[in-house]
Every structure is written in structure tokens, then in C-alpha cells.
Design an enzyme around this catalytic site. Sequence first.
Site, PDB file in Angstrom:
ATOM      1  N   GLU A 230       1.208  -1.022   0.233  1.00 58.98           N
ATOM      2  CA  GLU A 230       0.104   0.036   0.159  1.00 58.98           C
ATOM      3  C   GLU A 230       0.469   1.131  -0.015  1.00 58.98           C
ATOM      4  O   GLU A 230       2.262   1.396   0.775  1.00 58.98           O
ATOM      5  CB  GLU A 230      -0.872  -0.092   1.325  1.00 58.98           C
ATOM      6  CG  GLU A 230      -1.915   1.132   1.241  1.00 58.98           C
ATOM      7  CD  GLU A 230      -2.794   0.963   2.192  1.00 58.98           C
ATOM      8  OE1 GLU A 230      -4.112   2.440   2.098  1.00 58.98           O
ATOM      9  OE2 GLU A 230      -2.467   0.751   3.404  1.00 58.98           O
TER      10      GLU A 230
ATOM     11  N   GLU B 216     -12.161   2.226   3.951  1.00 61.06           N
ATOM     12  CA  GLU B 216     -11.477   2.598   5.471  1.00 61.06           C
ATOM     13  C   GLU B 216     -11.228   4.326   5.517  1.00 61.06           C
ATOM     14  O   GLU B 216     -10.061   4.884   5.540  1.00 61.06           O
ATOM     15  CB  GLU B 216     -10.005   2.719   5.036  1.00 61.06           C
ATOM     16  CG  GLU B 216      -8.785   2.175   6.087  1.00 61.06           C
ATOM     17  CD  GLU B 216      -7.326   1.801   5.759  1.00 61.06           C
ATOM     18  OE1 GLU B 216      -7.079   1.902   6.115  1.00 61.06           O
ATOM     19  OE2 GLU B 216      -7.120   2.004   4.717  1.00 61.06           O
TER      20      GLU B 216
END
Length: 306
Positions: A184, A281
Site C-alpha cells: 500500500e 477505510e
Amino acid sequence: MERRPFLKNISIGALGASVIPAEAFSMHDGPLSQNAFKLAFAPHFGMFDTLAGPDLLDQLRFMKEAGFQAVEDNEMAKRPVEMQEEIGETMRELGLSMGVFVGHSISWNEPDLASGDDENLERFLEEIKSSIAVADRVDAKWITVVPGAKDPSLDMGYQTANVIYALKRAVQILDPYKITMVIEPLNFYDHPGMFLTGSAQAYEVCKAVGSPYCKILYDIYHQQIQEGNLISNITRCWDEIAYFQMADNPGRKEPGTGEINYANVLKFIAGKGYTGLVGMEHGVKTEGKDGELRVIEAYREIDRTL
């Protein structure tokens, strides 16, 4: 174990396409009911704790009733084994898919994988091994990997080589279990000093690792801040992206609270045939029932455009 009834006096399905008011809790009887979302949006624990209560299994049931097909949990590896097993069992009963959890301890301030340090590497690989048992309990197919902070004492080329080597070693561990680590890139504003920041850089690393078990977690929120040009960059990275996450910017709250045109971005992703998960998220802009109901409706508004 018999669980308490956690949904009372609510029927989101009866409210149609309009914004769902908090009064729904007293106006409508029966279980909360919605058709499944077209994309596999994955909320996280705590997102609906006012509506569903603090019990994690009740929250899973709420997510399913609200039409969600998946859940993600960054903290899964830190939860007691018994709770992991209960979560996994409940998700299987409900037909929910498990999204990402963080597969190792992330070094936010000190150089980690980029440093080439042997102790850092061995710790990372041991944590990746431990994550396999967690993934098995909850039927997870993806684990999040963040290489950590940059090493200012090394040229970027050396750091990149160190990270690629570490990820290749991790792939050797994960390959037999068909578990994909998704790396990520993080933005400079929320996480200054990190090694992995941009989509092109993540693409380069994944191409160098050269494995179906090392792919990109493309967090739309992070990349809006880091580089923008979302649809173009997603297109260029498409064959290395295995997972998406989202939040609006600024604020990192639900879509519709910031500047990102999520209807367009997600319509593009869906149009390219993406059938994977989209992790939610983010936080909730307004606390309480009103705010949590608004999150659900924000995703319904997008879903109707797909």
C-alpha cells in the site's frame, strides 16, 4: 451461543432510495433488509457500532443485513485467536468475504525493509508466517504490507532493491497458501517519510517481484492526496492492482463529504470488470445513528450509478 437481537424497529428496505432518517428505528418493524451492493464494499468493525452495538459478531450481522458482502479489519492479527475463530465462523455462516488485515508490524518512523537490515527482514518474514494462521481462521485472501519508513542514508535505488528482495522472500512463504500481500502506497501528508508513496512506484516494485501474490492495494484516498489523476493512474497500474480502499478527502470520511467524485471513479473500476473488494477505510463524519445511516446511504447513492 445465542446472541441478543441487535436490530429492532428498523427496515431500511422499506425506505426506498431516499436518505435514511434516524426515525426509521421507531417507524418500521422487522429486520433491516437491503439488496446486496453491486460492488463488494467492505466496512470495518466500529463503523456501525451505534446501530449494531459493540459486539463484533452483531456488527457482522448488521453489515450483512445492510447489503454489504465483505468486511475488512486492520487489527485482525492482534485479536485473540478465539475471537478470530468466532469471526471466521460467523462470516462463513453469513456468506461474508474477509478483506485485508495488516500482516506485519509497520515501522512508521524508523527505516525498515528499505534499510536492508537482516534483523528487520527476519522479523518481517516471521510475521508474514504468523499471518498465515490468522488468514486461515477468517478465510482471508489478502494481507496488507507497508514497507515502512525510508532510509535517508541510502540512495533510493538501493532501498528499492532491498524492498523488492524482502517481498520476494515473503512471496516464497505465501505462495503455497495462495495468499496475496497487497503493498500500500501512503500519502506524504498523513504519513510523511514512508518509502512507498506513489502508484507508479508500487507498480515498479510489483513488476520486479513478478508474482501473482504481490500486488497493489490502491487506496484512492491516499493517491488523491499524493498524486491525483486517479483514473489515469489506475489504468496504468491496472494489471498489478488486487484491492481498492476508499475515503473522501479532506477529512477521510464517507464518500460525498469531500472532493473525490466517487461515482465516476467506481463506475470506471466496475466498468473494467473489477469484482474484488473495496475497503471502506474511513471514519464517519457525523457521530451516532444519523451519521452511520448516512454512510450506508452514501454507498447506496454510488451503487445506483453503477
